[in-house]
Write an enzyme that holds these catalytic residues in place. Structure first.
Site, PDB file in Angstrom:
ATOM      1  N   GLY A  12       0.822  -1.219   0.000  1.00  0.00           N
ATOM      2  CA  GLY A  12       0.000   0.000   0.000  1.00  0.00           C
ATOM      3  C   GLY A  12       0.848   1.258   0.000  1.00  0.00           C
ATOM      4  O   GLY A  12       0.447   2.306   0.523  1.00  0.00           O
ATOM      5  N   GLY A  15      -0.514   4.646  -1.144  1.00  0.00           N
ATOM      6  CA  GLY A  15      -1.632   5.214  -0.396  1.00  0.00           C
ATOM      7  C   GLY A  15      -1.240   6.387   0.487  1.00  0.00           C
ATOM      8  O   GLY A  15      -0.072   6.804   0.508  1.00  0.00           O
ATOM      9  N   GLN A  16      -2.230   6.900   1.212  1.00  0.00           N
ATOM     10  CA  GLN A  16      -2.015   8.118   2.005  1.00  0.00           C
ATOM     11  C   GLN A  16      -0.890   7.934   3.031  1.00  0.00           C
ATOM     12  O   GLN A  16       0.045   8.726   3.082  1.00  0.00           O
ATOM     13  CB  GLN A  16      -3.299   8.512   2.738  1.00  0.00           C
ATOM     14  N   TYR A 147     -15.339  -2.696   6.865  1.00  0.00           N
ATOM     15  CA  TYR A 147     -13.963  -2.301   7.202  1.00  0.00           C
ATOM     16  C   TYR A 147     -13.678  -2.608   8.678  1.00  0.00           C
ATOM     17  O   TYR A 147     -12.655  -3.213   9.010  1.00  0.00           O
ATOM     18  CB  TYR A 147     -13.817  -0.806   6.911  1.00  0.00           C
ATOM     19  N   LYS A 151     -11.100  -5.216  10.499  1.00  0.00           N
ATOM     20  CA  LYS A 151     -10.074  -4.727  11.435  1.00  0.00           C
ATOM     21  C   LYS A 151     -10.107  -5.508  12.753  1.00  0.00           C
ATOM     22  O   LYS A 151      -9.072  -5.852  13.300  1.00  0.00           O
ATOM     23  CB  LYS A 151     -10.237  -3.220  11.674  1.00  0.00           C
ATOM     24  N   ILE A 177      -6.249  10.088   9.694  1.00  0.00           N
ATOM     25  CA  ILE A 177      -4.913  10.653   9.482  1.00  0.00           C
ATOM     26  C   ILE A 177      -5.009  11.836   8.528  1.00  0.00           C
ATOM     27  O   ILE A 177      -5.605  11.730   7.448  1.00  0.00           O
ATOM     28  CB  ILE A 177      -3.946   9.580   8.922  1.00  0.00           C
TER      29      ILE A 177
HETATM   30  N1  SER Z   1      -9.520   6.815   8.118  1.00  0.00           N
HETATM   31  C1  SER Z   1     -10.173   5.539   8.171  1.00  0.00           C
HETATM   32  C2  SER Z   1     -11.500   5.600   7.553  1.00  0.00           C
HETATM   33  O1  SER Z   1     -12.112   6.629   7.641  1.00  0.00           O
HETATM   34  C3  SER Z   1     -10.289   5.084   9.599  1.00  0.00           C
HETATM   35  O2  SER Z   1      -9.288   4.170   9.868  1.00  0.00           O
HETATM   36  O3  SER Z   1     -11.952   4.644   7.000  1.00  0.00           O
END
Ligand code: SER
Length: 328
Positions: A12, A15-16, A147, A151, A177
């Site tokens: 990844g 990615g950000q 998601y 996790k 983030i």
């Molecule tokens: N930044 C992520 C999201 O919004 C949270 O882990 O899915």
């Protein structure tokens, strides 16, 4: 004997978080020793030219193994994941990438006797039954997004590999983030990044959560510090492994708007909640991260005002140079 991190693979990496983490790791461990990988998005020139880069698909173990063998990888930072908002649009894809990708990384770590793997979790592991204020380390984990489901399952899977197979796995529950380099890829907390870009570009922003929505957030320099500090922590001192709460900032969307208005007084925000409001409402407002502080010395450095100043400076400079959204 504590094994040292030498040859790193980042999944990844386009990615950000991955893009900036790769550069920070290259700085610390040597550019040639940090292999960046992504699935399909073209890497930035900086990422491509500063060290090795490969296209791989984490759901295909064989593609991972080729790079691991070629570069004698001993440590993986597994950043490839489908985030919450995209995950709700395509739950099967989210399960496949997040679970099978994680399983492949864990198996590879075991098969190649790796030094360690870092596999992040998220505040998305929590749910509506979780206490929202100063969410404890040990608490109810009943997320309502795919998601979040991946996790929680990922945290359990990682801890299982620690206790059952002795694999050194570490992970932290990232909050939202915020960063000025690479845009986030489809999460619920993306508004806290987009707002800065739109403030600089247009002077106005339509926010997809309510003004009073408060979520835990973190500025990228703190995110990099947390990730690398945990990676370097003494394994024997860790009581937890794959599920560290890490707190830094907690502010409402309205607070964020006000902090921008201190620098750009004409900036205006409107609030038009969409389906992501429903996700935000199930996540914490603030985080108790005392376990991370005690076990590996976590200490955030950035507050909202300093972050806003830094974000606006960086983005305004790029906007003036005609490259607000990067080199592309
Ligand atoms: N930044 C992520 C999201 O919004 C949270 O882990 O899915």
């Amino acid at each position: 004997m504590v094994k040292k991190i030498k040859n790193i693979l980042v999944t990844g990496a386009v990615g950000q978080i991955g893009s900036e983490l790769t550069m920070a790791l290259r700085e610390r461990y040597g550019a040639e020793n940090v292999v960046a990988t992504g699935r399909s998005t073209e890497p930035s020139r900086m990422l491509r030219e500063s060290g090795p880069f490969y296209f791989i698909d984490v759901t295909e173990r064989a593609s991972l193994d080729v790079v691991i063998k070629k570069h004698h990888i001993d440590t993986i930072f597994h950043m490839a994941a489908i985030l919450s908002a995209v995950g709700e649009k395509n739950p099967q894809l989210c399960w496949n990438v997040n679970m099978n990708g994680t399983l492949n990384v864990l198996h590879a770590a075991m098969d190649f006797d790796m030094t360690r793997v870092i596999i992040p979790s998220s505040i998305a592991a929590f749910g509506p039954e979780t206490p929202r204020i100063m969410t404890p380390q040990e608490t109810i984990l009943k997320p309502r997004t795919m998601y979040g489901v991946t996790k929680v399952a990922g945290e359990l899977l990682c801890d299982y590999y620690v206790s059952r197979f002795g694999v050194d796995v570490r992970g932290l529950r990232y909050p939202g983030i915020i960063s000025a380099e690479t845009l986030p890829g489809g999460g619920t907390t993306d508004y806290a990044v987009e707002i800065y870009y739109k403030a600089v570009e247009k002077g106005s922003y339509t926010c997809f959560v309510r003004e009073d929505t408060s979520l835990p957030m973190m500025y990228m320099p703190d995110c990099l510090k947390a990730t690398m500090d945990l990676a370097e922590a003494d394994f024997s001192k860790l009581v937890h492994h794959s599920d560290f709460n890490v707190g830094a900032l907690s502010f409402t969307a309205g607070d964020l708007t006000k902090s921008i208005q201190k620098h750009l007084p004409d900036f205006t925000a409107r609030y038009e909640p969409d389906f992501r409001q429903g996700i935000a409402d199930t996540w914490p407002a603030s985080i108790d991260d005392s376990a991370a502080r005690e076990e590996w010395g976590w200490q955030p450095e950035w507050d909202l005002e300093e972050m806003t100043k830094d974000m606006l400076e960086k983005l305004s400079t790029r906007h003036k140079e005609g490259r607000l959204y990067g080199e592309q």
